[in-house]
Write an enzyme that holds these catalytic residues in place. Structure first.
Site, PDB file in Angstrom:
ATOM      1  N   GLU A   1      48.211  42.931   0.553  1.00  0.00           N
ATOM      2  CA  GLU A   1      48.995  41.739   0.280  1.00  0.00           C
ATOM      3  C   GLU A   1      48.082  40.783  -0.485  1.00  0.00           C
ATOM      4  O   GLU A   1      46.968  40.503  -0.025  1.00  0.00           O
ATOM      5  CB  GLU A   1      49.448  41.107   1.599  1.00  0.00           C
ATOM      6  CG  GLU A   1      50.377  39.950   1.365  1.00  0.00           C
ATOM      7  CD  GLU A   1      50.828  39.243   2.633  1.00  0.00           C
ATOM      8  OE1 GLU A   1      50.538  39.743   3.739  1.00  0.00           O
ATOM      9  OE2 GLU A   1      51.463  38.188   2.494  1.00  0.00           O
TER      10      GLU A   1
ATOM     11  N   ARG B   1      41.813  50.405  12.996  1.00  0.00           N
ATOM     12  CA  ARG B   1      41.218  49.533  11.997  1.00  0.00           C
ATOM     13  C   ARG B   1      39.722  49.411  12.238  1.00  0.00           C
ATOM     14  O   ARG B   1      39.230  49.644  13.340  1.00  0.00           O
ATOM     15  CB  ARG B   1      41.895  48.168  11.957  1.00  0.00           C
ATOM     16  CG  ARG B   1      41.758  47.360  13.232  1.00  0.00           C
ATOM     17  CD  ARG B   1      42.709  46.170  13.240  1.00  0.00           C
ATOM     18  NE  ARG B   1      42.450  45.246  12.156  1.00  0.00           N
ATOM     19  CZ  ARG B   1      43.338  44.918  11.212  1.00  0.00           C
ATOM     20  NH1 ARG B   1      44.543  45.434  11.216  1.00  0.00           N
ATOM     21  NH2 ARG B   1      43.024  44.052  10.290  1.00  0.00           N
TER      22      ARG B   1
ATOM     23  N   LYS C   1      41.914  38.081   6.604  1.00  0.00           N
ATOM     24  CA  LYS C   1      41.997  37.218   5.425  1.00  0.00           C
ATOM     25  C   LYS C   1      42.338  35.788   5.814  1.00  0.00           C
ATOM     26  O   LYS C   1      41.869  34.839   5.201  1.00  0.00           O
ATOM     27  CB  LYS C   1      43.059  37.766   4.469  1.00  0.00           C
ATOM     28  CG  LYS C   1      42.546  38.911   3.614  1.00  0.00           C
ATOM     29  CD  LYS C   1      43.608  39.377   2.631  1.00  0.00           C
ATOM     30  CE  LYS C   1      44.410  40.520   3.192  1.00  0.00           C
ATOM     31  NZ  LYS C   1      45.676  40.766   2.554  1.00  0.00           N
TER      32      LYS C   1
HETATM   33  P1  ATP Z   1      44.250  40.843   7.065  1.00  0.00           P
HETATM   34  O1  ATP Z   1      44.727  40.483   8.426  1.00  0.00           O
HETATM   35  O2  ATP Z   1      42.789  40.765   6.915  1.00  0.00           O
HETATM   36  O3  ATP Z   1      44.985  40.115   5.984  1.00  0.00           O
HETATM   37  P2  ATP Z   1      46.003  42.975   6.565  1.00  0.00           P
HETATM   38  O4  ATP Z   1      46.109  44.284   7.225  1.00  0.00           O
HETATM   39  O5  ATP Z   1      47.094  41.997   6.774  1.00  0.00           O
HETATM   40  O6  ATP Z   1      44.601  42.391   6.909  1.00  0.00           O
HETATM   41  P3  ATP Z   1      46.714  43.869   3.984  1.00  0.00           P
HETATM   42  O7  ATP Z   1      46.430  43.288   2.667  1.00  0.00           O
HETATM   43  O8  ATP Z   1      48.117  43.868   4.458  1.00  0.00           O
HETATM   44  O9  ATP Z   1      45.796  43.129   5.016  1.00  0.00           O
HETATM   45  O10 ATP Z   1      46.104  45.329   4.115  1.00  0.00           O
HETATM   46  C1  ATP Z   1      46.055  46.299   3.114  1.00  0.00           C
HETATM   47  C2  ATP Z   1      45.670  47.601   3.758  1.00  0.00           C
HETATM   48  O11 ATP Z   1      44.374  47.498   4.336  1.00  0.00           O
HETATM   49  C3  ATP Z   1      46.613  47.978   4.870  1.00  0.00           C
HETATM   50  O12 ATP Z   1      46.951  49.322   4.733  1.00  0.00           O
HETATM   51  C4  ATP Z   1      45.820  47.727   6.125  1.00  0.00           C
HETATM   52  O13 ATP Z   1      46.202  48.606   7.134  1.00  0.00           O
HETATM   53  C5  ATP Z   1      44.398  47.967   5.658  1.00  0.00           C
HETATM   54  N1  ATP Z   1      43.439  47.214   6.477  1.00  0.00           N
HETATM   55  C6  ATP Z   1      43.397  45.887   6.686  1.00  0.00           C
HETATM   56  N2  ATP Z   1      42.420  45.563   7.545  1.00  0.00           N
HETATM   57  C7  ATP Z   1      41.806  46.715   7.884  1.00  0.00           C
HETATM   58  C8  ATP Z   1      40.709  47.056   8.752  1.00  0.00           C
HETATM   59  N3  ATP Z   1      40.045  46.120   9.437  1.00  0.00           N
HETATM   60  N4  ATP Z   1      40.371  48.356   8.860  1.00  0.00           N
HETATM   61  C9  ATP Z   1      41.029  49.292   8.178  1.00  0.00           C
HETATM   62  N5  ATP Z   1      42.056  49.043   7.353  1.00  0.00           N
HETATM   63  C10 ATP Z   1      42.454  47.782   7.204  1.00  0.00           C
HETATM   64 MG    MG Z   2      48.845  41.444   6.072  1.00  0.00          MG
END
Ligand code: ATP
Ligand code: MG
Length: 552
Positions: free
Chosen positions: A34, A259, A269
């Site tokens: 995102e 994760r 983020k």
């Molecule tokens: P954040 O909470 O940091 O914004 P998010 O999962 O909402 O993380 P996205 O941009 O939606 O962020 O994630 C893109 C991809 O990265 C998704 O497939 C998510 O599962 C993966 N991802 C995010 N954080 C992790 C993590 N700590 N370990 C492994 N994969 C991750």
């Molecule tokens: Mg997200």
């Protein structure tokens, strides 16, 4: 530990089976960030997983921006994310945006309505929450649930046309308010948001929810294995419902993995954005940030991040990785690659009183004692040099082998010097040492007359290049007991220390992102933002040694 590319994990096994059984013809994955912030080390794990999986089985990987939440998204993030993925060493097959599919998603929602599988609800968010039930109690049907198809079609068209305010109406899937899985209790598919979108502008005022948009995006792109983190496990039945009820041609499947968590590291983020917005750090790529761009600017290499991701592997069990594992991999990577030179971080001037005034000689120095191929360089030596303040003590404890009055040490790559006199300012601070050198003891001359116990580093003063050295500590102080403490109250005030010192003259042409090992201080990276003609700024990537052994 070198080549773990081909080591197995449960997702690889699934892909391999699916290819063998003919369930899929080609593996297609996607990395779906995102664009609401910069990527962090957790995303690196997901990037490596998706791209390496497709690479290994000769498939494809798309980069798809999950841009369904216009309020938080921005093109700055879209660009930064692309840069980070490329820098990590991956190239996507297609660059896609969920917003590319808004029209098709809308049409599929209309199809759901026509099939009696979706309805427009007038409940407020608050009311919806109350009627959703709990883990132990079923939810209640909304009064709007039995609206006619015609009425739903009309209301949904008017939602799109902008007739309603944010939150006034919502499109919900009609599944089962009594399902033990709360995600299936008539989840929201579309919400109203009168917000400007970074790509579609003001074309839309309704936006699809993640649980609706994601499976459709996967199906449209022909993604075969949609890999996400474990929080989405309970959403999988909804994912399958959307693909089936929207009558998508392709049938992607979702697989979940644990994760990445790293000790003492903020991995969200949302929180990282707070650090930027509150000015705790300079920017998203501040070297203290666990973002990919921050790690890059600190001096981590793409190779070291990939090796780290490979080592931690892919599993379904929750785990926390020691932050020092990352440091282990950058040391491994730079050990033979980085030139080894001398830098004085906290200078103390030394005058060598018996060295001829006005004379400079050039001394040979190895560029990397562990890698002969890196050759040698010449460094100037003269009557005035800088040494490290720490390498002198006026009243040393026993076992102190560096410089003190009357003691002799070896200058790395040069001569033995002996401290004869200490010069102090009016406040009693040591400002200069006066030493003598022994011309017989030149490094490489084969001198064996006597031995000294200490070797210290130095930089010739007249040609020394001014430099700033930035040393880092974790952004957060260690959690002590009360782990509930707000993370903004745990900010470490000493996360950055900047020292003004000198490097060897041949460093004057160092460019942003060049990496060096400074004798006894560790690995450093030339900061690409702050270095200028007057002063090179070095970020310390990591110190030389750690007691941490990842194999232990
Ligand atoms: P954040 O909470 O940091 O914004 P998010 O999962 O909402 O993380 P996205 O941009 O939606 O962020 O994630 C893109 C991809 O990265 C998704 O497939 C998510 O599962 C993966 N991802 C995010 N954080 C992790 C993590 N700590 N370990 C492994 N994969 C991750
Ligand atoms: Mg997200």
């Amino acid at each position: 530990m070198e080549n773990k590319t081909s080591s197995s994990n449960f997702i690889k096994n699934i892909v391999s089976d699916d290819l063998q059984s003919g369930k899929v013809g080609e593996v297609v994955t996607r990395f779906p960030p995102e664009p609401n912030g910069y990527l962090h080390i957790g995303h690196a794990k997901s990037i490596c997983l998706n791209f390496e999986l497709a690479d290994e089985f000769k498939g494809r990987t798309n980069l798809r921006f999950d841009d369904t939440n216009p309020v938080k998204e921005d093109t700055e993030y879209v660009e930064a994310i692309q840069e980070d993925v490329r820098w990590l060493g991956f190239e996507w097959d297609d660059l896609r945006f969920a917003s590319d599919y808004f029209e098709e998603m809308y049409e599929r929602a209309v199809l759901l309505i026509k099939k009696g599988k979706a309805y427009v609800d007038d409940l407020t968010a608050e009311q919806m929450r109350e009627m959703r039930g709990t883990l132990t109690q079923p939810g209640q049907n909304s009064p709007s649930r039995d609206r006619s198809v015609e009425e739903n079609l009309d209301l949904f068209a008017r939602m799109r046309a902008g007739e309603f305010k944010d939150g006034e109406r919502i499109l919900r899937a009609k599944i089962d308010m009594a399902s033990p899985n709360i995600n299936l209790r008539d989840p929201a598919l579309y919400r109203i948001a009168h917000a400007h979108h970074h790509r579609t502008g003001d074309a839309w005022c309704i936006y699809p929810m993640y649980d609706y948009a994601h499976p459709l995006g996967d199906a449209i792109e022909g993604v075969t294995h949609s890999i996400c983190t474990l929080e989405f496990e309970d959403h999988r039945p909804l994912y399958d419902w959307v693909v089936a009820e929207c009558e998508m041609e392709a049938t992607p499947h979702q697989y979940e993995f644990a994760r990445l968590n790293v000790t003492n590291t903020i991995m969200s983020k949302r929180y990282l954005k707070m650090l930027v917005d509150k000015g705790v750090v300079e920017s998203w790529d501040d070297p203290r940030m666990p973002t990919i761009s921050g790690l890059r600017r600190k001096g981590f290499t793409a190779e070291s991040l990939r090796a780290f991701c490979r080592e931690i592997g892919v599993a379904r069990a929750y785990s926390v990785v020691d932050e020092r594992l990352l440091e282990f991999f950058i040391r491994e990577d730079l050990k033979l690659k980085a030139p080894r030179t001398m830098a004085v971080l906290q200078p103390l001037k030394v005058v060598i009183t018996n060295y001829p005034e006005g004379q400079t000689e050039l001394l040979d120095a190895e560029n990397n004692a562990e890698n002969e191929e890196m050759g040698t360089r010449q460094i100037p030596f003269s009557r005035e040099i800088y040494i490290e303040q720490d390498d002198f003590m006026e009243n040393p404890p026993s076992k102190y082998f560096r410089l003190f009055p009357g003691n002799e040490v070896r200058l790395k790559n040069a001569y033995f010097i002996k401290c004869e006199e200490v010069v102090k300012d009016a406040d009693g601070h040591v400002v200069e040492l006066r030493c003598t050198y022994d011309p017989e003891t030149k490094s490489g001359s084969g001198f064996t007359g006597r031995k000294v116990k200490g070797t210290i580093h130095w930089v010739e003063a007249s040609q020394a290049v001014p430099a700033e050295f930035r040393l880092f500590e974790p952004l957060l102080t260690e959690e002590e007991g009360d782990s509930d403490k707000d993370f903004l109250d745990r900010i470490n005030p000493n996360s950055l220390t900047a020292l003004q010192g000198f490097v060897e003259p041949n460093m004057k042409d160092a460019k942003g992102q060049d990496k060096f090992q400074f004798f006894r201080h560790g690995y450093f990276n030339v900061d690409p933002k702050h270095s200028n003609a007057d002063r090179i700024v070095f970020n310390r990537i990591v110190s030389l040694k750690s007691s941490f052994d990842p194999k232990a």
